[in-house]
Design a protein around this motif. Structure first.
Motif, PDB file in Angstrom:
ATOM      1  N   SER A  40       0.829  -1.213   0.000  1.00 40.62           N
ATOM      2  CA  SER A  40       0.000   0.000   0.000  1.00 40.62           C
ATOM      3  C   SER A  40       0.860   1.258   0.000  1.00 40.62           C
ATOM      4  O   SER A  40       1.884   1.322   0.673  1.00 40.62           O
ATOM      5  CB  SER A  40      -0.907   0.013   1.226  1.00 40.62           C
ATOM      6  OG  SER A  40      -1.819  -1.056   1.221  1.00 40.62           O
ATOM      7  N   ARG A  41       0.414   2.235  -0.759  1.00 39.27           N
ATOM      8  CA  ARG A  41       1.030   3.563  -0.739  1.00 39.27           C
ATOM      9  C   ARG A  41       0.093   4.472   0.061  1.00 39.27           C
ATOM     10  O   ARG A  41      -1.064   4.665  -0.313  1.00 39.27           O
ATOM     11  CB  ARG A  41       1.206   4.110  -2.153  1.00 39.27           C
ATOM     12  CG  ARG A  41       2.122   3.256  -3.025  1.00 39.27           C
ATOM     13  CD  ARG A  41       3.595   3.565  -2.775  1.00 39.27           C
ATOM     14  NE  ARG A  41       4.443   2.629  -3.506  1.00 39.27           N
ATOM     15  CZ  ARG A  41       4.728   2.736  -4.798  1.00 39.27           C
ATOM     16  NH1 ARG A  41       4.242   3.737  -5.506  1.00 39.27           N
ATOM     17  NH2 ARG A  41       5.515   1.841  -5.379  1.00 39.27           N
ATOM     18  N   VAL A  42       0.623   5.015   1.132  1.00 40.28           N
ATOM     19  CA  VAL A  42      -0.240   5.723   2.078  1.00 40.28           C
ATOM     20  C   VAL A  42       0.392   7.050   2.484  1.00 40.28           C
ATOM     21  O   VAL A  42       1.561   7.101   2.878  1.00 40.28           O
ATOM     22  CB  VAL A  42      -0.489   4.876   3.344  1.00 40.28           C
ATOM     23  CG1 VAL A  42      -1.462   5.600   4.290  1.00 40.28           C
ATOM     24  CG2 VAL A  42      -1.021   3.502   2.974  1.00 40.28           C
ATOM     25  N   ALA A  43      -0.388   8.104   2.375  1.00 39.57           N
ATOM     26  CA  ALA A  43      -0.031   9.400   2.946  1.00 39.57           C
ATOM     27  C   ALA A  43      -1.311   9.960   3.547  1.00 39.57           C
ATOM     28  O   ALA A  43      -2.100  10.619   2.858  1.00 39.57           O
ATOM     29  CB  ALA A  43       0.536  10.339   1.890  1.00 39.57           C
ATOM     30  N   GLY A  57      -5.853  12.776   2.322  1.00 36.76           N
ATOM     31  CA  GLY A  57      -4.569  12.301   1.833  1.00 36.76           C
ATOM     32  C   GLY A  57      -4.696  11.511   0.559  1.00 36.76           C
ATOM     33  O   GLY A  57      -5.736  11.506  -0.112  1.00 36.76           O
ATOM     34  N   GLU A  58      -3.589  10.826   0.239  1.00 32.69           N
ATOM     35  CA  GLU A  58      -3.484  10.072  -1.002  1.00 32.69           C
ATOM     36  C   GLU A  58      -3.141   8.617  -0.673  1.00 32.69           C
ATOM     37  O   GLU A  58      -2.111   8.357  -0.041  1.00 32.69           O
ATOM     38  CB  GLU A  58      -2.402  10.664  -1.908  1.00 32.69           C
ATOM     39  CG  GLU A  58      -2.695  12.086  -2.374  1.00 32.69           C
ATOM     40  CD  GLU A  58      -2.449  13.119  -1.295  1.00 32.69           C
ATOM     41  OE1 GLU A  58      -3.304  14.006  -1.110  1.00 32.69           O
ATOM     42  OE2 GLU A  58      -1.411  13.023  -0.611  1.00 32.69           O
ATOM     43  N   ILE A  59      -3.993   7.709  -1.096  1.00 31.19           N
ATOM     44  CA  ILE A  59      -3.822   6.291  -0.778  1.00 31.19           C
ATOM     45  C   ILE A  59      -4.084   5.454  -2.027  1.00 31.19           C
ATOM     46  O   ILE A  59      -5.101   5.649  -2.709  1.00 31.19           O
ATOM     47  CB  ILE A  59      -4.782   5.861   0.358  1.00 31.19           C
ATOM     48  CG1 ILE A  59      -4.380   6.538   1.677  1.00 31.19           C
ATOM     49  CG2 ILE A  59      -4.800   4.347   0.506  1.00 31.19           C
ATOM     50  CD1 ILE A  59      -5.326   6.272   2.826  1.00 31.19           C
ATOM     51  N   THR A  60      -3.158   4.549  -2.309  1.00 31.51           N
ATOM     52  CA  THR A  60      -3.358   3.554  -3.360  1.00 31.51           C
ATOM     53  C   THR A  60      -3.147   2.181  -2.738  1.00 31.51           C
ATOM     54  O   THR A  60      -2.057   1.888  -2.230  1.00 31.51           O
ATOM     55  CB  THR A  60      -2.371   3.771  -4.519  1.00 31.51           C
ATOM     56  OG1 THR A  60      -2.569   5.074  -5.080  1.00 31.51           O
ATOM     57  CG2 THR A  60      -2.579   2.723  -5.601  1.00 31.51           C
ATOM     58  N   GLY A 100      -6.289   8.823  -4.642  1.00 27.83           N
ATOM     59  CA  GLY A 100      -5.170   7.954  -4.983  1.00 27.83           C
ATOM     60  C   GLY A 100      -3.873   8.732  -5.066  1.00 27.83           C
ATOM     61  O   GLY A 100      -3.874   9.964  -5.218  1.00 27.83           O
ATOM     62  N   GLN A 101      -2.754   8.006  -4.983  1.00 24.92           N
ATOM     63  CA  GLN A 101      -1.454   8.653  -5.103  1.00 24.92           C
ATOM     64  C   GLN A 101      -1.295   9.251  -6.497  1.00 24.92           C
ATOM     65  O   GLN A 101      -1.708   8.669  -7.491  1.00 24.92           O
ATOM     66  CB  GLN A 101      -0.322   7.655  -4.837  1.00 24.92           C
ATOM     67  CG  GLN A 101       1.059   8.285  -4.853  1.00 24.92           C
ATOM     68  CD  GLN A 101       2.172   7.264  -4.649  1.00 24.92           C
ATOM     69  OE1 GLN A 101       2.259   6.288  -5.379  1.00 24.92           O
ATOM     70  NE2 GLN A 101       3.021   7.498  -3.654  1.00 24.92           N
ATOM     71  N   SER A 102      -0.687  10.427  -6.561  1.00 24.41           N
ATOM     72  CA  SER A 102      -0.434  11.083  -7.840  1.00 24.41           C
ATOM     73  C   SER A 102       0.345  10.169  -8.774  1.00 24.41           C
ATOM     74  O   SER A 102       1.365   9.591  -8.386  1.00 24.41           O
ATOM     75  CB  SER A 102       0.380  12.364  -7.611  1.00 24.41           C
ATOM     76  OG  SER A 102       1.032  12.781  -8.789  1.00 24.41           O
ATOM     77  N   PRO A 103      -0.101  10.012 -10.036  1.00 22.98           N
ATOM     78  CA  PRO A 103       0.645   9.173 -10.970  1.00 22.98           C
ATOM     79  C   PRO A 103       2.053   9.710 -11.252  1.00 22.98           C
ATOM     80  O   PRO A 103       2.956   8.957 -11.586  1.00 22.98           O
ATOM     81  CB  PRO A 103      -0.229   9.175 -12.235  1.00 22.98           C
ATOM     82  CG  PRO A 103      -1.099  10.384 -12.105  1.00 22.98           C
ATOM     83  CD  PRO A 103      -1.327  10.579 -10.643  1.00 22.98           C
ATOM     84  N   ASP A 104       2.238  11.007 -11.112  1.00 17.42           N
ATOM     85  CA  ASP A 104       3.568  11.588 -11.320  1.00 17.42           C
ATOM     86  C   ASP A 104       4.536  11.143 -10.231  1.00 17.42           C
ATOM     87  O   ASP A 104       5.717  10.886 -10.497  1.00 17.42           O
ATOM     88  CB  ASP A 104       3.485  13.116 -11.333  1.00 17.42           C
ATOM     89  CG  ASP A 104       2.689  13.642 -12.527  1.00 17.42           C
ATOM     90  OD1 ASP A 104       2.574  12.897 -13.515  1.00 17.42           O
ATOM     91  OD2 ASP A 104       2.207  14.785 -12.460  1.00 17.42           O
ATOM     92  N   ILE A 105       4.037  11.051  -8.995  1.00 22.59           N
ATOM     93  CA  ILE A 105       4.869  10.543  -7.907  1.00 22.59           C
ATOM     94  C   ILE A 105       5.067   9.046  -8.066  1.00 22.59           C
ATOM     95  O   ILE A 105       6.178   8.526  -7.920  1.00 22.59           O
ATOM     96  CB  ILE A 105       4.223  10.866  -6.545  1.00 22.59           C
ATOM     97  CG1 ILE A 105       4.181  12.380  -6.315  1.00 22.59           C
ATOM     98  CG2 ILE A 105       4.975  10.174  -5.408  1.00 22.59           C
ATOM     99  CD1 ILE A 105       3.452  12.790  -5.046  1.00 22.59           C
TER     100      ILE A 105
END
Length: 389
Positions: A40-43, A57-60, A100-105
């Motif tokens: 998981s990508r979590v902020a 925040g942004e979570i994928t 979701g997490q930014s695709p650029d990041i």
């Protein structure tokens, strides 16, 4: 370089402090997601105030969780279970605003085996780790004592040693130093939230005798110590009702109490691809290993990263004049001995696990629980041998 005699102060805050409650909620979300999906990508950021908890925040992730339930459980676990206290985990309003997490990041962080690309750092930034031989846990004495006091207050509350303690509390300890050597205690400050039916004199006597003094080194307890207990005289309104809370607003409490430097990035709510968290843990591990190996009495390590790049852009070791060999030699071996890429750190410290709620109060360093792998110094002798060549 420290010189002469001076007083240095550090503070700690309890899990019921509004900012620490926010940290706990963010790390509870992180743990719940990692338990189902370790990738998981979590902020996750949290705001708490009277009757309200908001997570953004942004979570994928592939995990499926009930975010509102996670928030409520975290608030209840801290002890906010009464509407009269301004927030109650069972009845408060919970708002969820996650993307979701930014695709650029993501494209900078994601590995690409076909292109030979390893996991990149989730952001640019600089991280510091520190260790010194003030205490058995190799932490600066002021922050170590401040944490012991707030932890003891929390234990007393959960154990119901007295019936008037409430979740929000803070401590502050001022240590007298001669050069780098702690030689005495100047003053101790404790503010603890309480019920309205206890007197200030009762609080003061209990906190000094039952909470503070058992936490202090016996040889440092003298009649010269000044104790400030609930200095305003009253602390009934506290927690998010008394002051709003926000994730990441107690980063100095989380680290070294101001004694060691901080790069500025917060920890809570971030998965380990975020080097704000993982590289700060690694920097502490490296610094602690150096001190534990006997190569220095104190050590500060800096790591720095560029977003999307695996290898650190800089590594620095500073033993502040206490090194038994040159800082240059130690730094050279650090870069050879330790894995300092995001993947290397994650695997070396085993960070893709739901271990983070414990870190959200009591500090991220100087702990002996098994989850705190960055505190382990089992490789200290091997590291010293490598430095010796």
């Amino acid at each position: 370089m420290a010189s002469g005699k001076y007083v240095f102060t550090s503070e700690s805050v309890s899990m019921g402090h509004p900012d620490k409650l926010a940290d706990r909620i963010s790390d509870s979300v992180l743990d719940a997601l990692l338990a189902q999906d370790p990738m998981s990508r979590v902020a996750c950021e949290t705001v708490v105030t009277t009757g309200l908890a908001l997570i953004v925040g942004e979570i994928t992730t592939k995990a499926i969780v009930n975010y509102a339930d996670i928030v409520r459980h975290a608030i209840v676990d801290v002890g906010y279970t009464d509407d009269e206290w301004g927030i109650n985990g069972r009845t408060c309003n919970v708002m969820v605003a996650l993307d979701g997490q930014s695709p650029d990041i993501a494209q900078g962080v994601n590995e690409d085996n076909s292109a030979g690309k390893d996991i990149g750092a989730g952001d640019q930034g600089l991280m510091f780790g520190y260790a010194c031989n003030d205490t058995p846990e190799l932490m600066p004495l002021p922050i170590a004592l401040a944490h012991r006091i707030t932890n003891r207050l929390t234990d007393a509350r959960f154990n119901k040693d007295v019936n008037w303690l409430r979740p929000d509390s803070k401590s502050q300890v001022s240590i007298i130093y001669d050069e780098y050597q702690p030689i005495g205690i100047n003053n101790v400050v404790v503010s603890t939230q309480h019920s309205p039916d206890v007197t200030h004199s009762q609080i003061k006597e209990y906190v000094i005798e039952k909470i503070i003094k058992p936490c202090l080194p016996p040889k440092m307890i003298t009649p010269d110590i000044v104790y400030h207990i609930n200095p305003t005289g009253n602390f009934v309104v506290g927690g998010p009702h008394g002051d709003s809370g926000l994730t990441g607003r107690k980063i100095i409490v989380d680290t070294y109490g101001g004694w060691g430097r901080h790069g500025g990035g917060a920890f809570s709510g971030k998965d380990p691809t975020k080097v704000d968290r993982s590289a700060a843990y690694m920097a502490r591990h490296v610094a602690k290993t150096i001190v534990a190996s006997g190569l220095a009495d104190r050590c500060e390590v800096q790591l720095a990263y560029a977003i999307g790049v695996s290898e650190p852009v800089s590594v620095r070791v500073d033993t502040q004049g206490s090194g038994k060999v040159s800082d240059e030699r130690i730094c050279q071996v650090v870069k050879e001995f330790f894995k300092l890429t995001p993947r290397g750190i994650i695997e070396y410290l085993d960070l893709r696990r739901p271990i983070y709620v414990k870190t959200s109060s009591g500090g991220h360093f100087g702990r002996n629980e098994p989850e705190f792998t960055w505190e382990n110094t089992k490789n200290a002798a091997e590291f010293a041998k490598a430095v010796a060549g």
